[in-house]
Design a protein around this motif. Sequence first.
Motif, PDB file in Angstrom:
ATOM      1  N   LEU A   8      -6.991   0.667 -91.168  1.00  0.00           N
ATOM      2  CA  LEU A   8      -6.650   1.807 -92.025  1.00  0.00           C
ATOM      3  C   LEU A   8      -5.483   1.468 -92.955  1.00  0.00           C
ATOM      4  CD1 LEU A   8      -7.129   4.692 -89.454  1.00  0.00           C
ATOM      5  CD2 LEU A   8      -8.633   4.092 -91.376  1.00  0.00           C
ATOM      6  N   ALA A   9      -4.524   0.697 -92.471  1.00  0.00           N
ATOM      7  CA  ALA A   9      -3.404   0.273 -93.322  1.00  0.00           C
ATOM      8  C   ALA A   9      -3.890  -0.674 -94.420  1.00  0.00           C
ATOM      9  CB  ALA A   9      -2.320  -0.393 -92.480  1.00  0.00           C
ATOM     10  N   ALA A  10      -4.774  -1.604 -94.069  1.00  0.00           N
ATOM     11  CA  ALA A  10      -5.305  -2.552 -95.060  1.00  0.00           C
ATOM     12  C   ALA A  10      -6.076  -1.815 -96.151  1.00  0.00           C
ATOM     13  CB  ALA A  10      -6.198  -3.590 -94.373  1.00  0.00           C
ATOM     14  N   LEU A  11      -6.857  -0.828 -95.779  1.00  0.00           N
ATOM     15  CA  LEU A  11      -7.584  -0.043 -96.780  1.00  0.00           C
ATOM     16  C   LEU A  11      -6.617   0.732 -97.658  1.00  0.00           C
ATOM     17  CD1 LEU A  11     -10.627   1.391 -94.791  1.00  0.00           C
ATOM     18  CD2 LEU A  11     -10.586  -0.552 -96.361  1.00  0.00           C
ATOM     19  N   LEU A  16       2.990  -5.174 -91.348  1.00  0.00           N
ATOM     20  CA  LEU A  16       3.284  -3.860 -90.769  1.00  0.00           C
ATOM     21  C   LEU A  16       2.970  -3.847 -89.272  1.00  0.00           C
ATOM     22  CD1 LEU A  16       4.146  -0.884 -91.238  1.00  0.00           C
ATOM     23  CD2 LEU A  16       1.739  -0.390 -91.716  1.00  0.00           C
ATOM     24  N   ILE A  17       1.817  -4.358 -88.900  1.00  0.00           N
ATOM     25  CA  ILE A  17       1.400  -4.375 -87.491  1.00  0.00           C
ATOM     26  C   ILE A  17       2.352  -5.225 -86.652  1.00  0.00           C
ATOM     27  CG2 ILE A  17      -0.436  -5.111 -85.883  1.00  0.00           C
ATOM     28  CD1 ILE A  17      -1.089  -2.561 -87.544  1.00  0.00           C
ATOM     29  N   ASN A  40       8.513  -2.148 -92.338  1.00  0.00           N
ATOM     30  CA  ASN A  40       8.242  -0.789 -91.877  1.00  0.00           C
ATOM     31  C   ASN A  40       7.364  -0.070 -92.902  1.00  0.00           C
ATOM     32  OD1 ASN A  40       9.934   0.241 -93.981  1.00  0.00           O
ATOM     33  ND2 ASN A  40      11.725   0.088 -92.648  1.00  0.00           N
ATOM     34  N   SER A  41       7.031   1.166 -92.630  1.00  0.00           N
ATOM     35  CA  SER A  41       6.113   1.894 -93.507  1.00  0.00           C
ATOM     36  C   SER A  41       6.690   2.082 -94.910  1.00  0.00           C
ATOM     37  CB  SER A  41       5.726   3.237 -92.897  1.00  0.00           C
ATOM     38  OG  SER A  41       6.864   4.046 -92.676  1.00  0.00           O
ATOM     39  N   GLU A  42       7.982   2.275 -95.024  1.00  0.00           N
ATOM     40  CA  GLU A  42       8.615   2.439 -96.342  1.00  0.00           C
ATOM     41  C   GLU A  42       8.503   1.151 -97.153  1.00  0.00           C
ATOM     42  OE1 GLU A  42      10.567   4.161 -99.550  1.00  0.00           O
ATOM     43  OE2 GLU A  42       9.834   5.190 -97.761  1.00  0.00           O
ATOM     44  N   GLN A  43       8.791   0.019 -96.516  1.00  0.00           N
ATOM     45  CA  GLN A  43       8.680  -1.271 -97.201  1.00  0.00           C
ATOM     46  C   GLN A  43       7.226  -1.569 -97.563  1.00  0.00           C
ATOM     47  OE1 GLN A  43      10.601  -3.148 -93.852  1.00  0.00           O
ATOM     48  NE2 GLN A  43      12.275  -3.897 -95.159  1.00  0.00           N
ATOM     49  N   ALA A  44       6.317  -1.230 -96.661  1.00  0.00           N
ATOM     50  CA  ALA A  44       4.895  -1.442 -96.918  1.00  0.00           C
ATOM     51  C   ALA A  44       4.446  -0.629 -98.127  1.00  0.00           C
ATOM     52  CB  ALA A  44       4.072  -1.069 -95.683  1.00  0.00           C
ATOM     53  N   TYR A  45       4.871   0.625 -98.174  1.00  0.00           N
ATOM     54  CA  TYR A  45       4.516   1.497 -99.298  1.00  0.00           C
ATOM     55  C   TYR A  45       5.048   0.928-100.618  1.00  0.00           C
ATOM     56  CZ  TYR A  45       4.866   5.358-102.575  1.00  0.00           C
ATOM     57  OH  TYR A  45       4.801   6.118-103.711  1.00  0.00           O
ATOM     58  N   LYS A  46       6.316   0.555-100.644  1.00  0.00           N
ATOM     59  CA  LYS A  46       6.912   0.030-101.879  1.00  0.00           C
ATOM     60  C   LYS A  46       6.188  -1.232-102.351  1.00  0.00           C
ATOM     61  CE  LYS A  46      11.579   1.855-101.412  1.00  0.00           C
ATOM     62  NZ  LYS A  46      12.994   1.510-101.154  1.00  0.00           N
ATOM     63  N   ALA A  47       5.818  -2.086-101.418  1.00  0.00           N
ATOM     64  CA  ALA A  47       5.112  -3.316-101.779  1.00  0.00           C
ATOM     65  C   ALA A  47       3.686  -3.018-102.241  1.00  0.00           C
ATOM     66  CB  ALA A  47       5.096  -4.284-100.593  1.00  0.00           C
ATOM     67  N   ALA A  48       3.010  -2.124-101.541  1.00  0.00           N
ATOM     68  CA  ALA A  48       1.609  -1.825-101.855  1.00  0.00           C
ATOM     69  C   ALA A  48       1.449  -1.122-103.196  1.00  0.00           C
ATOM     70  CB  ALA A  48       0.996  -0.972-100.746  1.00  0.00           C
ATOM     71  N   ARG A  79      -0.659   8.653 -99.522  1.00  0.00           N
ATOM     72  CA  ARG A  79      -0.790   7.284 -99.003  1.00  0.00           C
ATOM     73  C   ARG A  79       0.473   6.868 -98.232  1.00  0.00           C
ATOM     74  NH1 ARG A  79      -5.952   5.048 -99.643  1.00  0.00           N
ATOM     75  NH2 ARG A  79      -6.845   6.003-101.494  1.00  0.00           N
ATOM     76  N   LYS A  80       1.620   7.250 -98.758  1.00  0.00           N
ATOM     77  CA  LYS A  80       2.879   6.940 -98.083  1.00  0.00           C
ATOM     78  C   LYS A  80       2.923   7.614 -96.719  1.00  0.00           C
ATOM     79  CE  LYS A  80       7.865   7.036 -98.889  1.00  0.00           C
ATOM     80  NZ  LYS A  80       8.929   7.427 -99.836  1.00  0.00           N
ATOM     81  N   GLN A  81       2.510   8.881 -96.652  1.00  0.00           N
ATOM     82  CA  GLN A  81       2.502   9.605 -95.382  1.00  0.00           C
ATOM     83  C   GLN A  81       1.522   8.964 -94.401  1.00  0.00           C
ATOM     84  OE1 GLN A  81       4.665  12.096 -94.361  1.00  0.00           O
ATOM     85  NE2 GLN A  81       3.749  11.533 -92.404  1.00  0.00           N
ATOM     86  N   GLU A  82       0.385   8.480 -94.903  1.00  0.00           N
ATOM     87  CA  GLU A  82      -0.571   7.780 -94.035  1.00  0.00           C
ATOM     88  C   GLU A  82       0.095   6.569 -93.382  1.00  0.00           C
ATOM     89  OE1 GLU A  82      -4.088   6.690 -96.206  1.00  0.00           O
ATOM     90  OE2 GLU A  82      -4.699   8.777 -96.493  1.00  0.00           O
ATOM     91  N   LEU A  83       0.862   5.832 -94.154  1.00  0.00           N
ATOM     92  CA  LEU A  83       1.537   4.649 -93.608  1.00  0.00           C
ATOM     93  C   LEU A  83       2.591   5.037 -92.579  1.00  0.00           C
ATOM     94  CD1 LEU A  83       1.835   2.538 -96.867  1.00  0.00           C
ATOM     95  CD2 LEU A  83       0.290   2.134 -94.940  1.00  0.00           C
TER      96      LEU A  83
END
Length: 166
Positions: free
Chosen positions: A101-104, A115-116, A121-129, A153-157
């Motif tokens: 789900l994160a990859a999608l 992330l896994i 963390n989710s914030e860093q993942a969101y900023k990068a994505a 999308r950010k909330q999903e992460l």
Amino acid sequence: MTIKKLNQATKEIATYRDEIINSLMKYAPTDMLLFWGADENLQKKQEKEWGPILEWARKEFGEKYKTTTGLVVAKENEKMGDKFVGFLNKLSNKQLAAFYLAALNMRSVLLASALIKGKINSEQAYKAAYLEELFQADAWGSDAEAESKRQERKQELVDIEKFLQK
């Protein structure tokens, strides 16, 4: 994304695990971290945000991960190695569901891996994505609908990160 949806995904992983791993491996060569923008200022941001993740992934999975500013998949990236498949196979059904789900969400198996594994963390993942979208919004202004979708999308992460911590 609710915990209920993540739990349902975990059940589906149990049934379709091999098919999902095969699907992820087909998707991997088009990972967004491998396709950089042509704008010099954007590239500087990509180097800052994506560079450390790519370096970690290169060491973690023993791959070269060639980046490009074009739209053609680099030959070096056409087939990811056995080490990445081994990583996916070692994930529990819960972790693989969160990974999938994160990859999608992020269009990136490399970001999902980081992330896994707790490298970001989710914030860093969101900023990068969403780096390129955020870069464009800063340059040209933000669209309310696009901003709303990014916040979903950010909330999903965030939900995926919380799910993994339980």
